[in-house]
Motif scaffolding. Structure first.
Motif, PDB file in Angstrom:
ATOM      1  N   ALA A   1      13.811  -6.811   8.442  1.00 34.50           N
ATOM      2  CA  ALA A   1      14.772  -7.401   8.533  1.00 34.50           C
ATOM      3  C   ALA A   1      14.388  -8.529   8.645  1.00 34.50           C
ATOM      4  O   ALA A   1      15.048  -9.850   8.829  1.00 34.50           O
ATOM      5  CB  ALA A   1      15.910  -6.752   8.581  1.00 34.50           C
ATOM      6  N   VAL A   2      13.999  -8.441  10.297  1.00 31.54           N
ATOM      7  CA  VAL A   2      13.992  -9.988  10.714  1.00 31.54           C
ATOM      8  C   VAL A   2      12.927 -11.075   9.937  1.00 31.54           C
ATOM      9  O   VAL A   2      13.189 -11.954   9.700  1.00 31.54           O
ATOM     10  CB  VAL A   2      13.558 -10.344  12.232  1.00 31.54           C
ATOM     11  N   THR A   3      11.683 -10.342   9.348  1.00 31.12           N
ATOM     12  CA  THR A   3      10.759 -11.323   8.046  1.00 31.12           C
ATOM     13  C   THR A   3      11.719 -11.561   7.287  1.00 31.12           C
ATOM     14  O   THR A   3      11.627 -12.419   6.653  1.00 31.12           O
ATOM     15  CB  THR A   3       9.614 -10.356   7.959  1.00 31.12           C
ATOM     16  N   ARG A   4      12.326 -10.701   6.274  1.00 26.97           N
ATOM     17  CA  ARG A   4      12.885 -11.580   5.058  1.00 26.97           C
ATOM     18  C   ARG A   4      14.363 -12.328   6.209  1.00 26.97           C
ATOM     19  O   ARG A   4      13.876 -13.915   5.399  1.00 26.97           O
ATOM     20  CB  ARG A   4      14.268  -9.951   4.655  1.00 26.97           C
ATOM     21  N   ARG A   5      14.637 -12.670   6.671  1.00 32.26           N
ATOM     22  CA  ARG A   5      15.867 -13.737   7.353  1.00 32.26           C
ATOM     23  C   ARG A   5      15.573 -15.092   7.946  1.00 32.26           C
ATOM     24  O   ARG A   5      15.391 -15.815   7.063  1.00 32.26           O
ATOM     25  CB  ARG A   5      16.480 -13.201   8.615  1.00 32.26           C
ATOM     26  N   THR A   6      13.489 -14.668   8.409  1.00 37.46           N
ATOM     27  CA  THR A   6      12.985 -15.969   8.558  1.00 37.46           C
ATOM     28  C   THR A   6      11.920 -16.910   7.744  1.00 37.46           C
ATOM     29  O   THR A   6      11.757 -17.750   8.534  1.00 37.46           O
ATOM     30  CB  THR A   6      12.588 -15.221  10.461  1.00 37.46           C
ATOM     31  N   GLN A   7      10.806 -15.676   7.146  1.00 38.46           N
ATOM     32  CA  GLN A   7      10.490 -16.167   6.320  1.00 38.46           C
ATOM     33  C   GLN A   7      11.320 -17.192   5.317  1.00 38.46           C
ATOM     34  O   GLN A   7      12.157 -16.922   4.657  1.00 38.46           O
ATOM     35  CB  GLN A   7       9.579 -15.345   5.867  1.00 38.46           C
TER      36      GLN A   7
END
Length: 225
Positions: free
Chosen positions: A113-119
């Motif tokens: 989830a964090v990867t989707r939000r930050t990339q």
């Protein structure tokens, strides 16, 4: 995905490393803040799992130093469950906060989830049924035209004419060919109908340069300079 695990409790670290071993993660484990900062540069992780209770420096300081030099996503993994700890970690740059004990499914879900939000989102190519010319987009499937993402309302025949001219940008189309192909295979009307439609399209597009008149021949479609 390269994951840097910063955890001084070996049993906790082993659990995380084992849990990530069956997924598409390349993990690296360190036990101190100093080593974490070194690995940030050499390993270049795509996400950091950061404990706060490290032996050489507090995890919040590690987070602050990482954020000063990198935008890598950071998930704090800590036994500290007070609201103030969460607030401080998030305010200094952490992207998420997980309280120990935790389940591996939850941790993996939070990583994704964090990867989707930050990339940053990758620029998607225009669909095959779209023709894009700068600020002008022609949706062939829906038969709609947009200029600066505002829809331009064309009549059915105006859209057919735009579709025809944009099939080969820069090419000159003869008047006779346009009338033959767009209007009817046996068109016997006046060519003033074509001129009227061209004028209407130019007005709706807000710039005559989209469709250039080629004297004695016909018209060409070009993106205005």
């Amino acid at each position: 995905m390269r994951v840097l695990v910063v955890e001084d409790d070996q049993s906790v670290a082993d659990g995380i490393l084992d849990g990530l071993s069956g997924t598409a993660f390349d993990t690296r484990h360190v036990t101190t803040g100093e080593d974490a900062l070194k690995e940030l540069l050499s390993f270049e992780p795509e996400i950091v799992l950061l404990d706060l209770g490290l032996p050489d420096m507090d995890g919040t300081e590690v987070c602050r130093k990482m954020r000063a030099v990198s935008g890598v996503p950071i998930i704090v993994v800590s036994a500290r469950d007070e609201e103030i700890d969460r607030v401080v970690a998030l305010e200094i740059g952490a992207d998420d906060y997980v309280v120990k004990p935790f389940g591996m499914r939850e941790l993996v879900a939070r990583i994704r989830a964090v990867t989707r939000r930050t990339q940053p989102e990758e620029t998607q190519p225009a669909p095959e049924n779209d023709r894009v010319f700068g600020s002008l987009r022609i949706d062939l499937r829906a038969q709609r035209v947009y200029l600066d993402e505002e829809e331009i309302h064309l009549t059915a025949k105006e859209f057919e004419l735009v579709e025809y001219l944009t099939s080969d940008p820069g090419a000159v189309f003869k008047r006779s060919d346009i009338l033959h192909d767009v209007w009817d295979t046996n068109w016997y009307g006046t060519s003033k109908t074509l001129d009227a439609h061209i004028a209407a399209i130019r007005k709706k597009f807000g710039h005559a340069g989209w469709i250039e008149s080629v004297r004695g021949v016909g018209f060409r479609f070009e993106q205005p300079q």
